[in-house]
Design a protein around this motif. Structure first.
Motif, PDB file in Angstrom:
ATOM      1  N   ALA A  98       6.498  -8.833  -0.635  1.00  0.00           N
ATOM      2  CA  ALA A  98       7.139  -7.519  -0.637  1.00  0.00           C
ATOM      3  C   ALA A  98       6.045  -6.463  -0.701  1.00  0.00           C
ATOM      4  CB  ALA A  98       8.082  -7.374  -1.825  1.00  0.00           C
ATOM      5  N   SER A  99       6.174  -5.409   0.104  1.00  0.00           N
ATOM      6  CA  SER A  99       5.135  -4.386   0.140  1.00  0.00           C
ATOM      7  C   SER A  99       5.741  -3.036   0.452  1.00  0.00           C
ATOM      8  CB  SER A  99       4.066  -4.731   1.183  1.00  0.00           C
ATOM      9  OG  SER A  99       4.651  -4.906   2.460  1.00  0.00           O
ATOM     10  N   VAL A 100       5.132  -2.007  -0.099  1.00  0.00           N
ATOM     11  CA  VAL A 100       5.590  -0.632   0.097  1.00  0.00           C
ATOM     12  C   VAL A 100       4.782   0.003   1.224  1.00  0.00           C
ATOM     13  CG1 VAL A 100       5.767   1.654  -0.952  1.00  0.00           C
ATOM     14  CG2 VAL A 100       6.303  -0.389  -2.300  1.00  0.00           C
ATOM     15  N   SER A 101       5.489   0.644   2.152  1.00  0.00           N
ATOM     16  CA  SER A 101       4.856   1.402   3.224  1.00  0.00           C
ATOM     17  C   SER A 101       5.536   2.762   3.305  1.00  0.00           C
ATOM     18  CB  SER A 101       4.981   0.658   4.558  1.00  0.00           C
ATOM     19  OG  SER A 101       4.352   1.381   5.593  1.00  0.00           O
ATOM     20  N   GLU A 102       4.950   3.753   2.652  1.00  0.00           N
ATOM     21  CA  GLU A 102       5.492   5.105   2.567  1.00  0.00           C
ATOM     22  C   GLU A 102       6.930   5.072   2.041  1.00  0.00           C
ATOM     23  OE1 GLU A 102       3.231   8.046   5.413  1.00  0.00           O
ATOM     24  OE2 GLU A 102       4.446   6.650   6.600  1.00  0.00           O
TER      25      GLU A 102
END
Length: 499
Positions: free
Chosen positions: A399-403
């Motif tokens: 899981a990763s945050v991109s803006e």
């Protein structure tokens, strides 16, 4: 073979007709066309290289706010795929969803799967004032299904702050949890509190607490990320922050004399995990390069981990110049270890600056970081506000945050190869969060802000036999008409579940 299959296309049904996405990508939560495929299920993109980004440096030694009340779901539940075996067409269908924990200051969220397939959650809220435990069997995308129970407050323990730093469930179903916090000047008690419950854990009276701080006074888990480990046998271990004291207990862990704290790693452990053979793997921040870039090192112990001589730390370190909380580590049952972090901006290997790195290795040869395989994945700056790896068997989720987006990718096997990863998709975004709860709620310009949006942050992933759960804590940025500058609103909680 266990196949990790997560259908996120159904998530679009959970937020009905969301407003335009602030990032301008068309609004709503994107469909990925049927879920994450198994082996060969899409290209991860980015570039692949052998050896990652390492440099020599450092020394390696082994020795020495109010609650907003209630909770709200973000729009009911829909059908979503679970974790299934032997196929890539969506797994076993079950009831999932996405919802909002309307709790101001929601933070330090961790998930753990139980042997029965249910999911366990711990988190804090307020101004690091209250630590909670929650449990869910089904409809886990609805916060009402979790029934959180207050475990301890900072006032009860005499601490300035309190927070959970990990949770685990052993093969018997016993839940284990670590609480830590900042102590007042001159106080050493309750900086490290072990908590456990065998049954009826939704009742606070079912929990037993033990202060283990006296075994290494002046230590806490503050500034670590996921240092807590629970093995199927019930063995419990964890690390404190720099200098990384290793606490361990094999059995009878509600008795202080059954704990040891004989090992100290010369660095700040961020994540730690134990594989199926009992080998302990650690992501350690230790030292810096000549250009003051951080070094992410790897530490390992195969057995007798309460003895300093049993530990080894890599002499090299992966360079990074980004947030510690965005780095992650997990390990598969067979012992293949994975690390993920955004490189940030460093002075060498500049082609990978601001890119999300995934590095992997297996075996005792991993002490040489030049043997690790690595590749980049995702968009520029992805992962700087959170990247989280979680393994189940030989499957791995990221899981990763991109803006404004929270992404989820998965791999069934051979996850050291970029081609083994699904292209992934957006499982939550600002548009859906803004619809569920307006970000300016409770501010001085509630309902009349000039601009307002939630930003996803710090995801955690849990994988059980029933499916996948992701929890993150978006924070808000609100610009009131009367203010010169935008204000940052404390985080709330969001949960996305396939069951």
């Amino acid at each position: 073979m266990r196949v990790l299959c997560v259908v996120v296309g159904a998530v679009v049904a959970f937020g009905c007709s969301p407003p335009p996405n602030p990032s301008g990508t068309g609004g709503g939560v994107a469909s990925v066309g049927g879920g994450f495929a198994g082996v060969g299920g899409g290209s991860a993109g980015g570039s692949a290289s052998a050896g990652g980004r390492s440099t020599a440096g450092g020394s390696a030694t082994a020795g020495g706010m109010a609650t907003a009340g209630g909770s709200a779901a973000a729009g009911g539940a829909a059908s979503a795929g679970g974790v299934g075996g032997g196929g890539t067409g969506g797994g076993t269908a079950s009831t999932g969803g996405v919802g909002t924990f309307v709790r101001v200051g929601f933070y330090n969220q961790y998930l753990a799967a139980g042997p029965d397939g249910s999911m366990h959650l711990t988190f804090l809220d307020g101004a690091a004032e209250r630590a909670y435990y929650a449990h869910c069997d089904t409809r886990c995308g609805d916060p009402a299904s979790w029934s959180p129970v207050l475990l301890r407050t900072n006032a009860q323990l005499g601490l300035i702050t309190i927070g959970p730093y990990g949770i685990g469930v052993d093969a018997s179903g016993r839940v284990h949890l670590l609480l830590s916090g900042v102590t007042p000047s001159g106080q050493t008690a309750n900086a490290l509190v072990y908590a456990t419950c065998a049954s009826g854990c939704s009742n606070a009276a079912s929990w037993t607490f033990l202060d283990v701080s006296s075994l290494s006074t002046g230590r806490s888990a503050v500034s670590t990320e996921r240092p807590f480990m629970v093995e199927p046998s019930g063995r419990v271990s964890f690390f404190t922050s720099d200098p990384g004291v290793y606490f361990a207990c094999t059995s009878g862990c509600t008795t202080l004399s059954n704990w040891s704290a004989n090992v100290s790693l010369n660095g700040n452990p961020l994540h730690a995990a134990v594989d199926g053979a009992g080998v302990t793997h650690v992501l350690l921040r230790q030292g810096s390069s000549a250009a003051n870039e951080k070094l992410l090192k790897y530490a390992r112990c195969a057995s007798n981990c309460t003895m300093p001589a049993s530990w080894a730390i890599s002499s090299l370190g992966f360079l990074h110049n980004s947030n510690d909380y965005a780095a992650s580590l997990t390990v598969t049952t067979s012992g293949r270890v994975f690390m993920a972090w955004n490189q940030g901006v460093i002075t060498v290997s500049t082609a990978d600056n601001r890119k999300l790195q995934v590095a992997s290795c297996a075996g005792s040869g991993c002490m040489d970081l030049n043997t690790w395989a690595s590749f980049t994945i995702g968009a520029l700056d992805e992962g700087t506000e959170g990247a989280f790896l979680e393994a189940s068997g030989e499957s791995v989720a990221l899981a990763s945050v991109s803006e404004f987006d929270l992404n989820l990718r998965a791999c069934d096997q051979n996850c050291q190869l970029p081609a083994s990863w699904s292209a992934g998709g957006v499982i939550d975004n600002a548009a859906s969060m803004n619809q569920a709860l307006p970000p300016d709620t409770g501010t001085s310009c509630s309902g009349s802000s000039q601009s307002a949006s939630w930003w996803p942050s710090s995801p955690s992933v849990g994988i059980s036999a029933r499916g996948v759960v992701v929890v993150h804590n978006p924070y808000g940025i609100v610009k009131c008409p009367s203010s010169v500058n935008p204000m940052r609103v404390p985080p709330i909680g969001r949960v996305i579940s396939t069951f």
